[in-house]
Each structure stands twice: as structure tokens, then as C-alpha cells.
Design an enzyme around this catalytic site. Sequence first.
Site: not given
Lengths: 481, 485, 96
Positions: B74, B149, B173
Amino acid sequence: MTPQKAVIGLEIHIQVNTVRSKMFCTCSQDYRGAPPNTNVCPVCLGLPGSLPVPNREVIRKAIMLALALGSKVLDKVVFVRKHYFYPDLPKGYQISQHRGPGMAPIAVGGSLEIEGDSGPKRIRMRRIGVEEDPARITYPSGDPTRSSYSLIDYNRSGVPLIEVVTEPDLSSPKEARVFMEKLLELVDHLGISNPDLEGAFRVDVNISIEGGERVEVKNIGSLKDIEKAISYEVVRQRAVLAAGGKIQRETRHWDPVKGVTIVSRYKELEEEYRYFPDPDLPPIAITSSIVEEIASKMPELPWHRAERYVKIYGLTRYVSRVLVSRKRLSEFFEEVVKIYGDPRRVADLLINDFLGIVNERGGNLDMVKASPQSIAKLLSLMDQGVISVKIMKMILERVVLGGEDPEEIVVRENLKVIASDEELEELAEKVIKENPKAVEDAKKNPKAINYLVGQVMKLTRGRADPQKIAAIIRRKLSIGS
Amino acid sequence: MSLVNKQLRYVVEAVRDNREALSEYIYRLYERIERYEEKLKGFITLRPADTVIREALEANRLGKPLAGIPIAVKDNISTEGIRTTCASAILENYIPPYDATVVKRLREAGAVIIGKTNMDEFAMGSTTETSYFGPSRNPWDPSRVPGGSSGGSGVVVSAYMAPAALGSDTGGSVRNPAAYTGIFGYKPTYGGLSRYGLIAYASSLDQIGLMTRDSVDAALLLEYIAGEDPRDPTSLDLRVGGLFKEISSLGEGRDLPKARLVIVKEMWSGVEDHVFKTTMNAVDKLSSEGFEVEEVSVPEVSYALPAYYVIAFAEASSNLSRYGIPLYGLSKDPENTSWIDYYSEIRSKGFGKEVKRRIMLGSFILSAGYYEQYYIKALKVRRLLRDRLLPLLRRGYIASPTMPIQPPRLGEAIEDPLRLYAMDIETVIPNLIGSPAISLVAGFANSLPVGLQLIGPPLGDRDLLLIARTIEIIIGLSNLSPQMG
Amino acid sequence: MEVDIKRLERLALLKLSDEEEKALSKDVEKIIGFFKQLDGIVLEGVEPLFHVMEKEAGVREDSVEKGIEKLWIERSAAKTIDGYVVGPRTITGEES
Ligand SMILES: [Zn+2]
């Protein structure tokens, strides 16, 4: 009408410049002299994702200071974030300590006794905490107002600071200075900070005149400036009040060049710090056994040391206080006494001659290269009549600052006292012959003999005892003493 | 069958002594990426194939345990030399000088970073639509969001563009996109994975997590990246040594471990019908396989969401005050600008709308007069919630739908902040109480995967993953392939 | 209105356009309304929970390690001069 009383409190930030690493990272604490931005890492640059890890040693030193001041050490250390924007602050907040819900400094309360304007006075402490130093900013033109940009050096960012906040117990600029001197003596003796290093401490001063609002003067960097800034502010506030004006609660900055305080802009930004416990740093428990352990390793406090000098060495209070004004000086003193004995004689030499040399150059004892042995030797050389006081004074600087061996200097430069009377007799004879006028004077006025003695001394290059020369001349001219 | 569709552990085994198979595998991944990335936008930064292959072969040659397997990371996890943007304009060109601890440990174990995945800007969002680089799309239905997210991480694992990905989870997330893209998502106990190098959103809630094709792959990677980190004072030891071996052997003849599932009624109210039914069916199936099911009411749970957002915004406003500095990220010539103008300009230009909203609200919450009214109150709710839920977690695992609704279509949820925040109603709870949690596929509704969330007690990660594996075996819906055009 | 948007802009160092300001004010009011739900719960005697694991922080021995290269700073910063990072003016236009 007597002027209204000034009410003064200090917020002192002292660099813990005796440890190895910074407060929350493993960069060197000793940033002085490093090329700009070469003593940095993700943590002290506040890079995204970096996390602080507290330096255990700094916390221990802060606890030690708290114990010396009789403060109450709290059972857990909580770090908080103090938010403000400024180009010297890489994270937009400073990791600090504060009081409030969920927050706790290292210690609260305690006091330090000083010689106040009217006798001994106890200055109470509000709190003692630990925090990180911001980066250092300089300007291409040296003056922020005339520079179109600033220059940031993060080498200092993250250097450990101990923050000491006093109650508003001080009443005059002089008291503030006396307090600061004593506090700096203390941190020096505790091995927390060398106060003589450039930038070793900074002070924010809260000043109000009885009945008026409180004004904070920020970022004062020297003892002289503390005294001056407070004097300026007291006069300014009294003048405003006398003219029927009102003192605003505000933050001002001390301009050491112009010698004035200036009101800061963006007051609101500065006052809205939005403190909250740093979620990256869980509290650190301080158990009573940790505190006891630190207490057991506490070095002798400067005022105890001074007392000892009075009691054991028979020194005066004044002399003792001067000797403990720096740890290094008192240690040096004790070392010399150990070798030489006669503490009074040692103290006399150190305070009058030795410190004279150091103070002429700014007072930082780091410049001293002399060993206690060399000072002891110097004293012995005088005792044995090998050198005169004059020679001692002449070579002291080289011994103190150059670290030279006094005996070697004396031999190399042939500075030994002229011991043989014959040689002195000869020189006296010569001077008498060459100065008939002075001889006449001396015969009329015995005091005028000093001129002749001086001439002989000159010929010996100071290597003789003037008393002895005077006696010879008197005898030769048949003058009574 | 190509290795591309296999779980990570099988790929590692297959390529360990076969460097050709390793390059071949990585080529196949890049083929998939070439084919689908334009549509799905899983990556913000994709590293060149030849670089990745070179590093992979080197790790393989050195005999490292992960044998050169590529992993997606990420884009809020710092990678030395690879730009790390947090999907924000303010960090568009930021290249960290250091690796996050988890990345360092992965690299040391022989994994290779294939690229940095898309996300909501600074992880602030639940749909990956607040990304400065544009939204990701759900491989199961590209008109829908992949969740957020860590949406990009969900996308690349689900669409076989990487065998596993690191995500971060502040209030769901990792689990949210795992549920929406039909993969396995695991958020460890708070502190279980070092946060050093994870760019902070809300520090007391943030946790790095794993997104994999099933729980066994998660256990494998976990063993390499777990362990206390001297650079993170909040890090803990999860004690997961030997877990991979143990979890791999589940279902091989022996009886599967069973557990009690705790159904907190408040976590099932307000859940969309299809989601409710699909998840409840899964619970029923588990019950018929010997799981005990207990229903309880915990009214305090209704306060979790506002408490979570108060805490998250407050911490976010603080964490994001570092941006605007002329040292990294978005900048301009500082000359002849006052510092206030400089910072304001960079920050106003560099932050997106949702980030600004959260920073402003966070500043408000922490400001004088409101600190106790909002922040302290939220932290009290946090304690209350923990005190109520921990006893339940000593008895069993709290089971709920991972998401209260199915993935919205792009643009549907983002317009109304409160609607967006409400998507996190289930997932914020473990973050508030520090618990580990997973999401796995419970079933399908409207041809889209539906996630089941399981919450364990803090530090109970090992048992939680073992139970997750048991459930995967019983339900039989792991390593799914979305039908893609 | 409880929230002074201008003040928050100053606190957060954000400059919003009028339009942004308007939209944001509306959202902010709404969200604060949502936060007010917290008023509905009885919290007497409950202590705030600042650190969820209540783990004691790791501390560090006082030792020094090498930091990051100067080269990185020179590449990353907006501008450097002789190793210094160039920053904006530290005073505002009004003072001079
Ligand atoms: Zn550092």
C-alpha cells in the site's frame, strides 16, 4: 509612591548536552560543528512514518534534577504533542510534556533557594519536563527582516531539552539572574548540561506588574539578556500603566541587538497549542525503586559542596560559592588541594589568577588545558622560592590555556629566581652607579627607593624578590627602613 | 494451470528451486497487469518488470525463504527509493530514504516489492475514491468501488496481479476492501506489526495488515514480519512462531478446532438485507458444524462510530501538520514568501477535500474548549467499549458482517460524508479496542462477495487465524476468481 | 454557528476558497452534529483510554547510529544552499 511589584516566572529550556544521542532518535546529540544537515535521520527530520523512541538516559537525568529540587516525581512519564507551525519544527508539533487530562510531566513542585533582593528566598517550581529542541534557523544576511529566505539546519532538531517552569516568585531582573546562575550551577554539577556551550539554554519569561496582565517574552539565550529583557519589560509595563494604559496579555520577543522586546504576530497560533498525549508514545512507568536508584547515584549538590569547603577547608562563603559555580572548577580545585594541600592558597590562585584568565575569554572552562598537577607544581615552585609571583603571573596563561608544564617553562626560559646574593649585589651596584639622581632622591625620601628596586628587578627580568633587593640597596646607601 | 492463480505458499514452493519458473510467474503477473490495470487502477506506482525480476532472481539465488515472491505494498508504507505518495498530491514526488520495518523484514525474507497500491488519500476514506490518482475499481464489477482505504491492495490480490499485499487498517481499511474484492483480510492486534514507516493517519488506531488469497498465506507472511520492533515503542510480540506449519495442517484428517461465535445484536442492526442473510447463513452453517453461537446485546456499540471518528480526526489533524515543509513532497521556491503563506499554499494545494475536512475537524476537536467535550469523551467511550467487549472475547469470537452494505457504485457514497463514514460501523470496533480481526468470504449476494468479520481478543491473533482457517474450510470460498472481461 | 471556519483555517494553515469554505462549513456542522451523539451516553467514573494496549513504552539505550545521507536531503528539498535547506521567510510582511 513605590512602584508596583514585578511578578516574574521563568520557563527554562536546558539542553541535555551530556548524553550521546538525541531525545527520540539515535543521531548524535552533539550537533555543534557538524556540516549542516549531516546529523539527521527520519525521526528527527519528522519524515512521514517515522516514530520517536525515548532516550532512557535523558529521563533519568530529568528525574535527578527533580530530586535535587525536591520536586515530586510522578509515577508515569507522558509525552504530549504541542502544536504550532514554524519552519524550525519538522513535524508541526513538538514532543513535550504538559499537565492536563491524561498528561503528566516528569515532576511537579519543589523549590530552589536563592539569595534574593532582601535575603534568602525560596523560588517554587511548577513542573519539570523533557522535550525536543527544534531545528536551527539562520539567515543569509544574518537578519531575518532583511533576508528573503531562511536557512534550516536540522542537526539540532531533536536534541534533548529539560524544561523547568517556576512559579512567579521572582521580583526583579537581578533575582531572575541569580536564580538562573544557581540553576545552571546545579545542572552542571548533576552532569545534565554544560551551560557554557553556545545555545545550552533558552528562557521564556513571564512578567507582570501587580494588577496588570501577564506578558511572555520568549527565547532569551544568555544570562545578561535575561536581566536586560526583564528590566526593559518592567520599565515598559510601568510606563504604560503610569500613562493610564492597560497591559495586554501577549507574547513578545527579545531583540538582543536593539535591546527591546517586540510584540509577536499570530498570537492566536502560538497560544492554541492543542496539547494531547502523543499516541506514538505510551506512558513510561517510574517506580519508586527507579527513583531510589537514581537518588543513590546523585552527585554532591553544589550548595553542599560549598558548605563543605567552608567547614572542612575553612574557606569563606564567597570563595566557596565561586569555586562551585562550575563543577569542573570545584573538581579541579579539589584535585589541586589533594596534591598540594593548603586549600586557601589554592582557592586564592584559582579565583584571582586562574579564573581571571578564563573569564577574560568568555568564562568557558572547556578551554582549560592545565592539569591539577601543573597548578600544584606552580604553587610549589613559588613556595620553594624558585619563581617569583611575578613570574607565576607571567607564565600562568601558558600553563592554563596551553597546558604547558610550569617547570619546563622556567628551565627553558631561565626564569628561576636569582638566588645568589652576589649577583644581586652586583646588579644593585650597577643601578646605583647609573642613577645618581634617583640615589639622591632615595636618600631624601626613603619611599623613592622603589624606583631603584624596579630598575634592579628589570635587570633580573622579575626573577628576584623585590624585598630582598630593597634590603640590599638600603644597606648600600645606608638608609634605614 | 498457471501458477498465477495459486496461493502464495504454493508459488513459493514451486519457484524455490526453479528460477525459470520464477521469471515465468512474474511475467504472467505483468501480463495480467497489462490487461487489467488500466481499468482497475490497483497501482499508483508499478515497478518495471525487469527490475522486479532481477531482484526476485537475486533473492532466489541467495536461498531466501520467500524465494523472490513479488508483493504489493500500500502506498502509505515507506519504501526506500520507491516513491510513497499516500495517494496525495502533497507527497506525489516523495521518495523515502528508508524502508518501513515490515518492508525491510519482507525484503530480508526474500520478497520483492512489485509496486505501490492505490488508496484513499492518507487512508481517509472507505472506497479508494479520494485518491489523488483517481479511484480503483472492483474486479467483480468495475462500476463499483473495491472498498477502501486499501482498495488498490484488494484489487491487485483479487485480480491476480500480485499474490499478496500489505494494507493498513485504521478503522477497517484492510477488511473493507478484502470483503468487497472477495479475499482474506487480516488486521493484527494493535502493535502486532511495527508501524515504523507506516505514514500515520490516526496513530492510536493504525495497524498494518495483510491481504491475501486465504488465511494460510497470511500466516506465512505474518511469521516473517511480526515481532517487536525497537523503532516502534507501541510494538508487541504476537508469538506466531510455527503458526504457518500449524495452520497448513488444519483439515488434514484431524478434527477442526471449534469455537463460540458471539453475535452482538447491535452490530447486525442496520445491515443491508442481502448482506445480513448471506452472513447469517454462514453463521448458521458454522453452527451446524459444531460452532456454538451466542447472542448478546451491547448498547455501547452504537457509540463506537462517532467515538472512532472523533479520535481519528483529532490524531489525523496532528499527524498531518508536518506537511508543507520545504524538505520533501510538494514544494515551491521558498524565497520571498512568508512562512505562513508558504505552508498555507502548499497545504491548500496538496490536500484533497476529504483530508482538509478531517484536518479542520480534528483541529476543532483538539482546540481549547472542545478537547474535553469531544476528544476526552470519545476516549471514555473507547474504554467503556473495551471493558464491555473484552469479557465477551474471552468467551468467543465476535462475528458480524464486515460491511453493512454491498460495494457502492463509484460516486454513490462519496458525496455525503456521513453516509461514507457509516460504512465503517462494523470495522471500527476492533481498532477502538486494539483487537485483531479478519474478514473472509461468507458467501455471495447479487454476484458480489460478502465478507464475514471475526474479532478476537488482543494478542489472540494466533487462535483467530486458526479459527479463520477452519471457517474457510467449512465455507469453502477462498482463493476466488472474479469473472473479468 | 458553533464553528468558526476562519479560525480553523488559521489553526490548520489551510486557505480555502469561498466556495470550499461554504461547502465545508455545511459538512462540518453536520459532522459535529453526528459527534454530539456522544452526549447520549453516561460516562461518569469512566477514565479516558489514551493507549489501547496499556503497554509500557519501549525506551532506548543512549547510543548513536548513522543517520541518512546528505545527498537525499539535497535531492528531496525544494532548494538547498551549502547543505542548508532553504526555507521561507520566518517573519511576516508586516514586520520589517
Ligand atoms: Zn535523528
